[in-house]
Design an enzyme around this catalytic site. Structure first.
Site, short mmCIF file in Angstrom:
data_model
loop_
_atom_site.label_atom_id
_atom_site.label_comp_id
_atom_site.label_asym_id
_atom_site.label_seq_id
_atom_site.Cartn_x
_atom_site.Cartn_y
_atom_site.Cartn_z
N THR A 39 -40.86 66.50 20.41
CA THR A 39 -40.53 65.47 19.40
C THR A 39 -40.48 66.06 17.99
OG1 THR A 39 -42.85 64.85 19.25
CG2 THR A 39 -41.47 63.58 20.77
N LEU A 41 -41.67 68.12 14.60
CA LEU A 41 -42.94 68.18 13.89
C LEU A 41 -43.33 66.78 13.43
CD1 LEU A 41 -42.66 71.46 11.79
CD2 LEU A 41 -43.88 71.08 13.93
N HIS A 42 -43.76 65.96 14.38
CA HIS A 42 -44.23 64.60 14.05
C HIS A 42 -45.67 64.70 13.56
CE1 HIS A 42 -46.66 64.21 17.73
NE2 HIS A 42 -45.68 64.87 18.32
N ALA A 43 -46.37 63.59 13.43
CA ALA A 43 -47.67 63.53 12.75
C ALA A 43 -48.71 64.52 13.28
CB ALA A 43 -48.22 62.11 12.81
N ALA A 46 -47.73 68.23 12.80
CA ALA A 46 -47.65 68.46 11.36
C ALA A 46 -49.05 68.60 10.78
CB ALA A 46 -46.89 67.34 10.67
#
Length: 115
Positions: A39, A41-43, A46
Site C-alpha cells: 500500500t 508508504l501509508h501511516a 511512514a
C-alpha cells in the site's frame, strides 16, 4: 575547494556506488530505492521510517518525482503519495549523512518494518 569536492566524488564513485555526493552541498544521495510495501508508504511504514530517520542528526529528505519531503515528518513522508513499485531517493546532509542515507534507504528497501 572544488578540487577537494572532486576528490570526494571520485572516491565515493569508486567505492560506494550506492550513493553520490552533490558537489554544491556535499550531500549524500542514494541510488533509487523501490517501494516494496503493498500500500505504499501509508501511516505505519511512514511512522517506522520517520523513527529511523530521527536517529540521525543530518537533515534527511526523500526525493520523488523532483519533490523533496522531510524524512523526519510522517506528514511529509505520506505527502509524497508513493505507491508500491515507485522509486525514491534518500538525500542526507550533515555530520552523519552517509550513515543516515544508508539506514533510511535500507529501511525503505526492507519495507519499513512491514511484512
Amino acid at each position: 575547494m572544488h578540487a577537494a569536492i572532486d576528490q570526494i566524488r571520485l572516491v565515493a564513485a569508486r567505492f560506494h556506488s550506492d550513493y553520490r555526493f552533490e558537489a554544491s552541498t556535499m550531500t549524500a544521495l542514494s541510488s533509487p530505492v523501490t517501494i516494496v510495501n503493498a500500500t505504499g508508504l501509508h501511516a505505519r511504514p511512514a511512522a517506522n521510517l520517520v523513527n529511523v530517520a530521527k536517529q540521525y542528526q543530518s537533515d534527511i529528505k526523500l526525493v520523488f518525482k523532483g519533490v523533496e519531503a522531510n524524512a523526519k515528518s510522517v506528514v511529509g513522508v505520506m505527502g509524497l503519495d508513493v505507491s508500491k513499485g515507485d522509486q525514491i531517493q534518500v538525500k542526507a546532509s550533515g555530520s552523519d549523512e552517509d550513515a543516515a542515507m544508508k539506514a533510511v534507504a535500507a529501511a525503505i528497501a526492507g519495507g519499513c518494518g512491514e511484512k
